[in-house]
Design a protein around this motif. Structure first.
Motif, PDB file in Angstrom:
ATOM      1  N   GLU A  45       0.824  -1.219   0.000  1.00  0.00           N
ATOM      2  CA  GLU A  45       0.000   0.000   0.000  1.00  0.00           C
ATOM      3  C   GLU A  45       0.855   1.266   0.000  1.00  0.00           C
ATOM      4  OE1 GLU A  45      -3.106   0.113   2.919  1.00  0.00           O
ATOM      5  OE2 GLU A  45      -3.943  -1.805   2.249  1.00  0.00           O
ATOM      6  N   LEU A  46       2.074   1.148   0.521  1.00  0.00           N
ATOM      7  CA  LEU A  46       3.008   2.284   0.506  1.00  0.00           C
ATOM      8  C   LEU A  46       3.779   2.361  -0.811  1.00  0.00           C
ATOM      9  CD1 LEU A  46       4.538   2.050   4.109  1.00  0.00           C
ATOM     10  CD2 LEU A  46       2.851   3.714   3.272  1.00  0.00           C
ATOM     11  N   GLY A  47       3.504   1.413  -1.729  1.00  0.00           N
ATOM     12  CA  GLY A  47       4.202   1.398  -3.010  1.00  0.00           C
ATOM     13  C   GLY A  47       5.510   0.646  -2.991  1.00  0.00           C
ATOM     14  N   ILE A  48       5.731  -0.167  -1.954  1.00  0.00           N
ATOM     15  CA  ILE A  48       6.963  -0.932  -1.808  1.00  0.00           C
ATOM     16  C   ILE A  48       6.674  -2.387  -2.183  1.00  0.00           C
ATOM     17  CG2 ILE A  48       8.681  -1.748  -0.132  1.00  0.00           C
ATOM     18  CD1 ILE A  48       7.912   0.881   1.459  1.00  0.00           C
ATOM     19  N   ILE A  81      15.423  -4.352   4.826  1.00  0.00           N
ATOM     20  CA  ILE A  81      14.421  -4.626   5.868  1.00  0.00           C
ATOM     21  C   ILE A  81      14.994  -4.292   7.236  1.00  0.00           C
ATOM     22  CG2 ILE A  81      13.009  -6.401   6.969  1.00  0.00           C
ATOM     23  CD1 ILE A  81      12.954  -7.781   4.153  1.00  0.00           C
ATOM     24  N   ALA A  82      16.220  -4.736   7.496  1.00  0.00           N
ATOM     25  CA  ALA A  82      16.855  -4.471   8.793  1.00  0.00           C
ATOM     26  C   ALA A  82      17.020  -2.969   9.035  1.00  0.00           C
ATOM     27  CB  ALA A  82      18.206  -5.174   8.864  1.00  0.00           C
ATOM     28  N   LYS A  83      17.304  -2.219   7.979  1.00  0.00           N
ATOM     29  CA  LYS A  83      17.515  -0.776   8.109  1.00  0.00           C
ATOM     30  C   LYS A  83      16.205  -0.022   8.341  1.00  0.00           C
ATOM     31  CE  LYS A  83      19.119   3.182   5.429  1.00  0.00           C
ATOM     32  NZ  LYS A  83      19.618   3.609   4.113  1.00  0.00           N
ATOM     33  N   ASN A  84      15.125  -0.467   7.712  1.00  0.00           N
ATOM     34  CA  ASN A  84      13.891   0.316   7.685  1.00  0.00           C
ATOM     35  C   ASN A  84      12.752  -0.194   8.554  1.00  0.00           C
ATOM     36  OD1 ASN A  84      14.552   2.409   5.649  1.00  0.00           O
ATOM     37  ND2 ASN A  84      14.938   0.601   4.397  1.00  0.00           N
ATOM     38  N   MET A  85      12.792  -1.454   8.962  1.00  0.00           N
ATOM     39  CA  MET A  85      11.689  -2.035   9.736  1.00  0.00           C
ATOM     40  C   MET A  85      12.135  -2.233  11.177  1.00  0.00           C
ATOM     41  SD  MET A  85       8.493  -3.405   9.507  1.00  0.00           S
ATOM     42  CE  MET A  85       8.227  -4.006   7.847  1.00  0.00           C
ATOM     43  N   ARG A  86      11.259  -1.853  12.090  1.00  0.00           N
ATOM     44  CA  ARG A  86      11.539  -2.167  13.499  1.00  0.00           C
ATOM     45  C   ARG A  86      10.249  -2.618  14.164  1.00  0.00           C
ATOM     46  NH1 ARG A  86      11.284   3.585  14.033  1.00  0.00           N
ATOM     47  NH2 ARG A  86      10.055   4.194  15.847  1.00  0.00           N
ATOM     48  N   CYS A  87      10.413  -3.386  15.210  1.00  0.00           N
ATOM     49  CA  CYS A  87       9.279  -3.866  15.992  1.00  0.00           C
ATOM     50  C   CYS A  87       9.518  -3.453  17.439  1.00  0.00           C
ATOM     51  CB  CYS A  87       9.147  -5.378  15.897  1.00  0.00           C
ATOM     52  SG  CYS A  87       7.782  -6.017  16.904  1.00  0.00           S
ATOM     53  N   GLU A  88       8.589  -2.692  17.970  1.00  0.00           N
ATOM     54  CA  GLU A  88       8.665  -2.294  19.379  1.00  0.00           C
ATOM     55  C   GLU A  88       7.751  -3.222  20.166  1.00  0.00           C
ATOM     56  OE1 GLU A  88       7.695   1.868  19.562  1.00  0.00           O
ATOM     57  OE2 GLU A  88       9.476   2.422  18.402  1.00  0.00           O
ATOM     58  N   TRP A 125       7.721   0.858   9.643  1.00  0.00           N
ATOM     59  CA  TRP A 125       8.602   0.950   8.472  1.00  0.00           C
ATOM     60  C   TRP A 125       9.027   2.401   8.358  1.00  0.00           C
ATOM     61  CZ3 TRP A 125      11.160  -2.130   5.269  1.00  0.00           C
ATOM     62  CH2 TRP A 125      11.660  -1.585   4.100  1.00  0.00           C
ATOM     63  N   GLN A 126      10.321   2.624   8.441  1.00  0.00           N
ATOM     64  CA  GLN A 126      10.867   3.971   8.511  1.00  0.00           C
ATOM     65  C   GLN A 126      10.145   4.671   9.661  1.00  0.00           C
ATOM     66  OE1 GLN A 126      10.516   5.127   4.387  1.00  0.00           O
ATOM     67  NE2 GLN A 126      12.461   4.149   3.898  1.00  0.00           N
ATOM     68  N   GLU A 127       9.337   5.651   9.428  1.00  0.00           N
ATOM     69  CA  GLU A 127       8.618   6.285  10.538  1.00  0.00           C
ATOM     70  C   GLU A 127       7.112   6.062  10.452  1.00  0.00           C
ATOM     71  OE1 GLU A 127      10.116   7.525  13.227  1.00  0.00           O
ATOM     72  OE2 GLU A 127      11.955   6.910  12.236  1.00  0.00           O
ATOM     73  N   THR A 128       6.683   5.106   9.624  1.00  0.00           N
ATOM     74  CA  THR A 128       5.262   4.844   9.432  1.00  0.00           C
ATOM     75  C   THR A 128       4.847   3.593  10.185  1.00  0.00           C
ATOM     76  OG1 THR A 128       5.352   5.841   7.226  1.00  0.00           O
ATOM     77  CG2 THR A 128       3.465   4.414   7.701  1.00  0.00           C
ATOM     78  N   GLN A 129       3.912   3.749  11.108  1.00  0.00           N
ATOM     79  CA  GLN A 129       3.392   2.595  11.831  1.00  0.00           C
ATOM     80  C   GLN A 129       2.544   1.764  10.870  1.00  0.00           C
ATOM     81  OE1 GLN A 129       1.642   3.150  15.796  1.00  0.00           O
ATOM     82  NE2 GLN A 129      -0.043   1.863  15.129  1.00  0.00           N
ATOM     83  N   LEU A 130       2.918   0.496  10.687  1.00  0.00           N
ATOM     84  CA  LEU A 130       2.205  -0.388   9.778  1.00  0.00           C
ATOM     85  C   LEU A 130       1.181  -1.260  10.479  1.00  0.00           C
ATOM     86  CD1 LEU A 130       5.091  -1.779   7.543  1.00  0.00           C
ATOM     87  CD2 LEU A 130       3.617   0.193   7.117  1.00  0.00           C
ATOM     88  N   LEU A 131       1.570  -1.797  11.632  1.00  0.00           N
ATOM     89  CA  LEU A 131       0.746  -2.812  12.270  1.00  0.00           C
ATOM     90  C   LEU A 131       0.915  -2.746  13.782  1.00  0.00           C
ATOM     91  CD1 LEU A 131      -1.059  -5.349  11.771  1.00  0.00           C
ATOM     92  CD2 LEU A 131       1.050  -6.686  11.736  1.00  0.00           C
ATOM     93  N   ARG A 132      -0.217  -2.736  14.477  1.00  0.00           N
ATOM     94  CA  ARG A 132      -0.230  -2.770  15.941  1.00  0.00           C
ATOM     95  C   ARG A 132      -0.884  -4.088  16.332  1.00  0.00           C
ATOM     96  NH1 ARG A 132      -4.190   0.048  19.433  1.00  0.00           N
ATOM     97  NH2 ARG A 132      -5.009   0.671  17.425  1.00  0.00           N
ATOM     98  N   ILE A 133      -0.260  -4.811  17.245  1.00  0.00           N
ATOM     99  CA  ILE A 133      -0.745  -6.116  17.666  1.00  0.00           C
ATOM    100  C   ILE A 133      -0.970  -6.090  19.167  1.00  0.00           C
ATOM    101  CG2 ILE A 133      -0.265  -8.593  17.712  1.00  0.00           C
ATOM    102  CD1 ILE A 133       1.720  -8.024  15.385  1.00  0.00           C
TER     103      ILE A 133
END
Length: 87
Positions: free
Chosen positions: A22-25, A35-42, A53-61
């Motif tokens: 949806e972000l065009g990626i 992926i390691a550079k741009n994705m993080r999981c808190e 992803w980067q500064e965009t929240q994709l998914l909250r669980i």
């Protein structure tokens, strides 16, 4: 944290792929270092998680727990606040 089942982990991956698209990626075109550079999981003390992803929240669980603190199911919220529950 209670362990996530394989089916829940697969659903998380599916939702992350959809959100990236949806972000065009194109997820299949990403290299592991991208992926390691741009994705993080808190991960938070209540076992909830947020994938960013980067500064965009994709998914909250969010876990739904019983009285003893065992996770019964995982509730998932995408950027569009679409809810999906996986047992």
């Amino acid at each position: 944290m209670n362990k996530m089942s394989q089916s829940v982990a697969a659903r998380v991956e599916e939702l992350l792929r959809e959100q990236l698209e949806e972000l065009g990626i194109t997820p299949s075109g990403l290299q592991p270092h991208d992926i390691a550079k741009n994705m993080r999981c808190e991960v938070f003390p209540d076992d909830s998680m947020v994938y960013i992803w980067q500064e965009t929240q994709l998914l909250r669980i969010l876990p739904e727990k019983d009285a003893e603190g065992r996770i019964l199911r995982w509730r998932m919220f995408t950027r569009d606040d679409t809810v999906g529950t996986v047992h």
